[in-house]
Enzyme design. Structure first.
Site, PDB file in Angstrom:
ATOM      1  N   ARG A 235       0.855  -1.192  -0.137  1.00  0.00           N
ATOM      2  CA  ARG A 235       0.164   0.001  -0.079  1.00  0.00           C
ATOM      3  C   ARG A 235       0.957   1.153  -0.033  1.00  0.00           C
ATOM      4  NH1 ARG A 235      -3.388  -3.094  -1.500  1.00  0.00           N
ATOM      5  NH2 ARG A 235      -5.487  -3.091  -0.591  1.00  0.00           N
ATOM      6  N   GLU A 264      -4.670   5.935  -8.491  1.00  0.00           N
ATOM      7  CA  GLU A 264      -4.148   5.275  -9.761  1.00  0.00           C
ATOM      8  C   GLU A 264      -5.102   5.648 -11.208  1.00  0.00           C
ATOM      9  OE1 GLU A 264      -4.387   1.157  -9.148  1.00  0.00           O
ATOM     10  OE2 GLU A 264      -2.853   1.250  -7.492  1.00  0.00           O
ATOM     11  N   HIS A 282       0.763  -0.988 -10.824  1.00  0.00           N
ATOM     12  CA  HIS A 282       0.158  -1.858 -10.011  1.00  0.00           C
ATOM     13  C   HIS A 282      -0.074  -3.170 -10.748  1.00  0.00           C
ATOM     14  CE1 HIS A 282      -3.232  -2.100  -6.482  1.00  0.00           C
ATOM     15  NE2 HIS A 282      -2.546  -3.314  -6.630  1.00  0.00           N
TER      16      HIS A 282
END
Length: 309
Positions: A235, A264, A282
């Site tokens: 995270r 994001e 990610h």
């Protein structure tokens, strides 16, 4: 006759679909893709989620003010294990089940962790950028054998990382508030405390849930070995970017690899744009195998909950 709508929001699934989603249609649910290839905003959710009985959710925040509108929603099924983006108290109050897919993405994230470690220690990304702008330049790297890898968090992913690192000849340390004492991977592994992780590790990798304050803060950075390499696939809030950036500029931290962000896609700030910071979109669980496991698990969890009268 359709039994209700199920929204699919993870970006890869909403853009490309997946055969496992056909099981929802066969069970007479209407599958909808509200924002194909994008993470739904709160406004998007207000439009589609109150119409749904279920959602196969990605990492988008699902807040109380949205859930309070969703009187028909029965289940939120994540294609991963993180639920810190969901208001669990609001979901419980509304009688909405929250399901996860434990272990489904673990192998993909663990392998990416090792890839990022090797890439950072051998300056792969930096060297590639130099070559592509016509520069023949080299940075001396370091080998991982006999180096110490410290993990903060040793669950599904952390354990796999430990096993892979031992295979590379590394000493491995792990901090976990609930250590699994049955985990005995062989090699040079032990559980320890955070101070020892910071003091002894040549590489530190984060595999833990978010906290109220960053675990990699100014104090933690000051206690780390000089030249440490940091990896964050957990995270974004676990790292104090300002403290880490200052340590990079002073040469105390060799570099950082990041696969997670508060938003994001992120805004590329001074920290993320630094030449000693590797950035990934990610992609930890974005492998063929992880996507397959996670999607099938999430679909089965939807059907399990929705089958309850």
């Amino acid at each position: 006759m359709m039994r209700g709508k199920i929204a699919v929001t993870p970006r890869s699934l909403s853009k490309n679909g997946h055969p496992a989603l056909d099981l929802l249609g066969e069970a007479h649910y209407e599958v909808i893709f509200p924002v194909p290839g994008k993470q739904p905003t709160l406004d998007d959710q207000k439009e589609f989620l109150p119409q749904c009985v279920g959602i196969l959710a990605g990492v988008e925040p699902i807040k109380a003010d949205i859930l309070n509108l969703c009187t028909d929603l029965k289940v939120i099924s994540r294609n991963g294990i993180g639920v810190d983006n969901i208001d669990l108290e609001a979901a419980k109050a509304m009688g909405i089940a929250v399901e996860v897919a434990p272990g489904a993405n673990s192998r993909g994230v663990a392998e990416l962790t090792i890839a990022l470690m090797l890439s950072g220690l051998r300056n792969v990304s930096w060297s590639d950028r130099q070559m592509k702008i016509g520069q023949w330049a080299r940075k001396k790297g370091i080998e991982v054998q006999d180096r110490t890898l410290g993990l903060i968090g040793c669950g599904y992913i952390g354990k796999m990382v430990v096993e892979m690192a031992i295979g590379l000849g590394m000493k491995t340390l792990a901090y976990d508030p609930y250590p699994d004492l049955s985990f005995k991977p062989g090699g040079n592994f032990s559980y320890t405390d955070l101070d020892q992780i910071f003091n002894q590790s040549d590489v530190i990798s984060l595999h833990c849930p978010p906290r109220e304050t960053p675990i990699i803060n100014k104090s933690a950075v000051a206690s780390m070995k000089e030249g440490v390499y940091l990896i964050n696939t957990a995270r974004a809030s676990l790292i104090d970017e300002a403290a880490v950036l200052k340590a990079i500029e002073l040469g105390r931290i060799r570099g950082v690899a990041i696969d997670v962000y508060d938003r994001e896609p992120p805004e590329m700030n001074t920290f993320l744009s630094h030449e000693s910071v590797i950035t990934m979109p990610h992609a930890g669980g974005f492998t063929e195998e992880s996507t397959e496991r996670a999607t099938r698990s999430a679909v089965q969890n939807l059907l399990k909950v929705l089958a309850i009268p």
